[in-house]
Design a protein around this motif. Sequence first.
Motif, short mmCIF file in Angstrom:
data_model
loop_
_atom_site.label_atom_id
_atom_site.label_comp_id
_atom_site.label_asym_id
_atom_site.label_seq_id
_atom_site.Cartn_x
_atom_site.Cartn_y
_atom_site.Cartn_z
N PRO A 127 0.86 -1.19 0.00
CA PRO A 127 0.00 0.00 0.00
C PRO A 127 0.90 1.25 0.00
O PRO A 127 2.00 1.22 0.56
N MET A 128 0.41 2.30 -0.60
CA MET A 128 1.18 3.54 -0.71
C MET A 128 1.71 4.00 0.64
O MET A 128 2.84 4.48 0.77
N SER A 129 0.88 3.81 1.68
CA SER A 129 1.23 4.37 2.98
C SER A 129 2.49 3.74 3.59
O SER A 129 3.07 4.32 4.51
N ILE A 130 2.92 2.59 3.12
CA ILE A 130 4.11 1.98 3.73
C ILE A 130 5.25 1.80 2.74
O ILE A 130 6.24 1.13 3.04
N LEU A 131 5.11 2.40 1.58
CA LEU A 131 6.14 2.29 0.55
C LEU A 131 7.51 2.69 1.08
O LEU A 131 8.49 1.96 1.01
N GLU A 132 7.54 3.88 1.68
CA GLU A 132 8.83 4.40 2.12
C GLU A 132 9.34 3.71 3.37
O GLU A 132 10.53 3.68 3.64
N ASN A 133 8.42 3.17 4.12
CA ASN A 133 8.82 2.40 5.28
C ASN A 133 9.70 1.24 4.88
O ASN A 133 10.70 0.93 5.54
N TRP A 134 9.35 0.61 3.76
CA TRP A 134 10.13 -0.52 3.26
C TRP A 134 11.55 -0.07 2.89
O TRP A 134 12.52 -0.75 3.17
N GLU A 135 11.62 1.07 2.25
CA GLU A 135 12.93 1.57 1.84
C GLU A 135 13.81 1.78 3.07
O GLU A 135 14.97 1.38 3.10
N ARG A 136 13.22 2.37 4.09
CA ARG A 136 13.97 2.64 5.32
C ARG A 136 14.38 1.34 6.01
O ARG A 136 15.51 1.20 6.47
N GLU A 137 13.45 0.40 6.08
CA GLU A 137 13.74 -0.86 6.77
C GLU A 137 14.83 -1.65 6.03
O GLU A 137 15.71 -2.24 6.65
N ALA A 138 14.75 -1.63 4.70
CA ALA A 138 15.75 -2.35 3.91
C ALA A 138 17.13 -1.73 4.15
O ALA A 138 18.12 -2.44 4.35
N ALA A 139 17.16 -0.40 4.14
CA ALA A 139 18.45 0.28 4.35
C ALA A 139 19.00 -0.04 5.74
O ALA A 139 20.22 -0.17 5.93
N LYS A 140 18.12 -0.21 6.69
CA LYS A 140 18.53 -0.44 8.06
C LYS A 140 19.03 -1.88 8.27
O LYS A 140 20.06 -2.12 8.85
N PHE A 141 18.25 -2.86 7.75
CA PHE A 141 18.56 -4.26 8.04
C PHE A 141 19.42 -4.94 6.96
O PHE A 141 20.22 -5.81 7.28
N ALA A 142 19.18 -4.62 5.71
CA ALA A 142 19.91 -5.31 4.63
C ALA A 142 20.43 -4.28 3.64
O ALA A 142 19.93 -4.16 2.53
N PRO A 143 21.46 -3.54 4.06
CA PRO A 143 21.92 -2.43 3.22
C PRO A 143 22.46 -2.87 1.85
O PRO A 143 22.51 -2.07 0.93
N GLU A 144 22.81 -4.17 1.74
CA GLU A 144 23.31 -4.64 0.44
C GLU A 144 22.20 -4.73 -0.60
O GLU A 144 22.45 -4.75 -1.80
N ILE A 145 21.00 -4.86 -0.13
CA ILE A 145 19.86 -4.99 -1.05
C ILE A 145 19.58 -3.62 -1.66
O ILE A 145 19.31 -2.66 -0.93
N LYS A 146 19.69 -3.59 -2.97
CA LYS A 146 19.45 -2.29 -3.62
C LYS A 146 17.96 -2.14 -3.89
O LYS A 146 17.35 -2.98 -4.53
#
Lengths: 1086, 273
Positions: A643-662
Amino acid sequence: MRLWQAVWELSGRLIIWGESEQTYRDLSGKKPNSDGKSKTEHPFACSIKSLVDDLDGLEFDADAEGYAKLWLPTQDGLPVASTKLLEVCDQTYPNDCTLSCWKVPCLVLDPLASMAFLSSRAESPPEKLHFQDSFLVWQESTKYLLDLLAHGRFIPLLSRQGGNYLARWQTVVNQELDTKRLTTLVRALPAAAKTPVELEIDPEDDLGTKTIIDDSQTPNLLNSTVILESFLSHCGDALIRMFLKSRELSTEYMRSRATHGAVTGWLQALTNAEPEIGSSAHELLKLEEKIKLWSSKLLAGGVAGRFQTCFSVIAPEEVPSRFENAQWQIEIVLQSPGEPQTFLKAEDFWAGKLGFLGKTDLNREEIEEILLKELGLARTAFPELDMALEGSSPSMIELPTNEAWNFLKDTSPALEKLGFRVNTPEWWGSSNGQLGLHLSVESPDSNKGSVVDMLGMSQLVDFSWSLSLGDEKISAEEFKKLIDQKSNLVFIGNQWIDIDPKKLESTFKFLESQEGVSKMKLIDALRFGFGVAQGDDTIPITGFSSTGWVGNLLNSDSSSIVLDRKIKNFNGDLRPYQKHGLSWLYFLTQVGVGGCLADDMGLGKTVQFLALLQLEREIVVEEKEKGSISDEFRVLPTLLIVPMSILENWEREAAKFAPEIKVYLHHGPTRQTGPAFSRAISGYDLIVTTYSLAHRDEDALAQAQWGRICLDEAQNIKNLATKQSKAVRKLAEDQLLQNRPNSMPVHRVALTGTPLENRLDELWSIFDFLNPGFLGKLSEFRSRFTLPIERHRDQASSEALSKLVKPFLLRRLKTQPDIISDLPEKIEMEVYTPLTTEQASLYQKVVDQMIPEVSKLDGIHRKGLVLSSLTRLKQICNHPSLYLKDGGETSARSGKLNRLEELLEVILAEGDKTLIFTQYAQMGEILKKHLTSRFNEEVIFLHGSLSKKNRGLLIDKFQTTEGPKIFILSLKAGGFGLNLTEASQVIHYDQWWNPAVEDQATDRAFRIGQKKNVQVRKFICKGTLEEKISSLLSSKKELADNIVGTARSTITEMSVNELRELLQLSTGTPEKSDIKPGSEIEIELR
Amino acid sequence: MASREALQKRIDKSWVSKKSQQLFDQLGFDEQLDDAILLIKKRRVLDFVVTTGSFSARVYGDVGAPKVVSVSIPVVSEAKWKKAFSLMAKKALFSSAILAEQLPKDVLAVFSQIGSDLIPEDTSKIVIKVEGKKQKDLDDRAAAVIYRFLDRVVDDPFLLFALRGKGVEETIIELRRHRLALAESKREQESEDLDEVDGASVLIPTTSDFWQTPNTTELSELEYNIKADELPAAILKRLDTLPLDGVEDEVEPLLEEAYNHVTTRAQAYGLGL
């Protein structure tokens, strides 16, 4: 001392009489009748005046006074004093008494007065008044009756008395505990309370019919059960009438219709003071029959359920070669209602035995009549019973096999409906004794920790069919013999079983058709194995076994799937259950089968999924290094739809936990489409987009090859008819058809926290995405599962569905003991939400107006403008309506509110309670109105304008289990001092910029008394000053103590450029379709 | 004809209905059925009474005063009733059915065995009188009264017993008596020791036990929980829908509310409120 006795008279009156110690002492040594009284007048009974005075002393009035004739122990022409009176006078009880009739003065209480007296005044008699044992029984019986009424154990009845029809309330004793209590009360009734009574009272006071006793012959004492039942019946009816006084059980419409005369008359008489019904006798007769039949289920079983008439099905001891010739016995049994193992066969009863019934107060004739009446009732459902009733001592019926089957199938439930018990053989209705097909599937082992090229559900697996009875296999020869019997009950493996001969034949044909076939697709094997591919015309598939990876997949305990390895470049430690989730997801990836991770909200689905991506990446690198897979092998990118409301949350979480994942966010008006999209995503591992774009950019997304498609908040595709749902489904299907020589087939994952078991169509829709075709067509699924489970609460269907989806669904609840112990007591999360177009537009406008103004001002004016602008921006972040004060529509105008709705939907579905804190009272009002209408739930709001008393009421209401589930609190009024431990979810809708204040508010829920883990969410608008100040807070811990003051002073002293940098929108382009369908994006943000 | 169809439906209900219609037709009223029903519907049949050996009513015609219609059927003699009860007592079917307020068809065979008939086969035994009319001029009024009786018999077959001399209560008592006598003679014949037979009979204590509760301890250990149930009307859910001629949906919520009220009030009453 006066010693009172209480006797219940069967027409519904409590008779109180007493013995006078003084008079008894005065009589000592005197001859009978020396006091001048007639020879039948009790010489030492209390006078009416004495009784009235004593009752007056208890502040109670009798309904009538008079005389009662009672049968009492007598010796030498004088009544024998009661045991207690003799004890007081130091005398012993004489031997050789007889019973004689004595006339005693008495007081009479009607049922209501009896209840009032027994439940209050009789508790503590004054010193010179002693209540004998009979009182104790009536006091206990009063409590018993109130217990029955408080538990709703009563029903309305219609009965006939003389020529009158009466509406009555009847107490129902049908629970084991109630029956035991009643038995105790029945046993406790002393003989003194069972004497027949004849009343002589002033005709004007007469409260009922008169019992005339023949005092020339010694009577039997009355039956205790009859007395107790009369007491319960009269007092229960009177109390219910009193409780329902002036209430209507019929509607105005019914009362105006002559056609409902009997029904209306009956219903009205149920709440009138008098039970007589004034309607037409002919109509009432019909209604009486219907109500009798209606109530028979509860009231069958004889007087107060002393025994229950049962029918026991006895299978033939000898089995003839043709099963149809076997003779079955239906035995009539008298069973103890509370103890089914205690019974008396009718055969033994007729032979003169009484068994357990000998311990009751029923005599043989009474038992016989109850039994005969019961059998009369039973014959309406069981006409064959007439065979037994042909004789004088009905005890058993013999039936041939097919009729016995009819009895088990049709008659037995009909008898149970009438209130009879049927003892069927253990194998009847049991799946253990079921003849069934067994499907065995064989597959190779999965190679743990490596990438295995599997075709998923389309893979061909080896299979074979066999027949079994329970755990025993049945040979083809035995099976053929069963078919030849053409009987509904067959004897095999030393037991009888229920079987449809037509199904046996169909099964035989089906097995013939399968000869020579050894492979089938996994999806077909699973559908057969779980019984969803099977028609109704063959015997059921009762066994399913599998080896290799299919066995692992179907293992009832998915915890056996363990991946014991570390993920090198993953930040954060996974909890044990998260490691299990990761192992399970990776296993499904390996075997190419779709799965749904449905953990409760807050258990870290995002983290588990990100770990999967990182793990997969590392394993491929290792495998390539080892040479176990070719260098050509590629891990295709994952498409994540959210959902649109959590799109950026995913970006932040990915950067935090799995920074290798582009991560590539595909959204906003500047997003790439067409061939440019493929180029744009090249080199990225995770492409995140929204549900609406999954439809709008369908073509662009279809051009790419996806290694995995994952749906977050997968319930978004629940509505099959929506374009986005269709688009997502089509995308997954098309990807499945792609030929991929150097990569695995597309893997499908769904993430959702909404309890799926309550929304079956949604479950189907998610599974149709995960493993298309596995749950069959929607129409089949609805008739097989949705209808039986949702409409009829069918347990068997529910269990079958649960078994079916279990291998593909991993759901952990935060209430599970193993999870709860693994979770921190308080989990704090920041929730980033986007701005809607309207919010972004308003926000930008305020900033644009403020910056030029600020540069012109200084001192207090400058500071004032900055602070007021900050407030306005924060209001806009909360909701445009809070800033504009337009009082208009609140839906879809605020990113925060959109996310709040999504979260609450899940929270409410999980049954949790939520506290929502806001610093703006007006925002609280907006939320209250909006959420009440959105969820059709009571939402309460505590704010500063409420009185202390009203605040207390709201808190008490919330703290009850059944109280409101959403509690909005203004941070100032509700942030401290309250105990709100019923809530386990805390949402800070806006930020105070002072962690201490927020923690204090959070602690309303997270405090002593809290039994659950508390989840705390802080809402932050992405790209706004909220995000920037939040970052500031995280990085500058020294400001944490009082960030408000510091931040404010810091901000007001900032230069224009610094201010612009702080307040300007930086990212977070709102997406058109997530705001309002058809609306245009008004501004372009940088 | 609608009314005949209606009757037919009722006939299907039981053997009593069939017999009733046969009798109605045998009496030659088949052509007057609709008119008879019309008189009943118009409430012109008043004061209908069934007594031993006859039933009667006053019936209004289109004009003039009502006429009394009486129908007499010979009462079965006491001796024959005795034989009938004796025969019935030998089969548990009769006691079972009659106690459950049913009249089994086998009762016809019993009456046949005693040389009588519960429902007269020979209509000449039935004497119908209409006030001021000759026997051959029986009109719709007679048909109406006969129909009223037969209609009642369908609902309450024991009216036949009452008409022929025995009410249902008396029948039950007589059957009980005959069954006991039968059992007694059987016992005597078998001369068996039935040790437990009197286990449940009531003994009259004249000792100190007369005044005292035999199980005081057990009584004092009784515990109650007088607290309003969370599902006050659960008992209604266990039963089928209350049969209320099509207004079930309207009554059900009112009834549930009443249960709720009673359980709450019972709790308050128990607390002395």
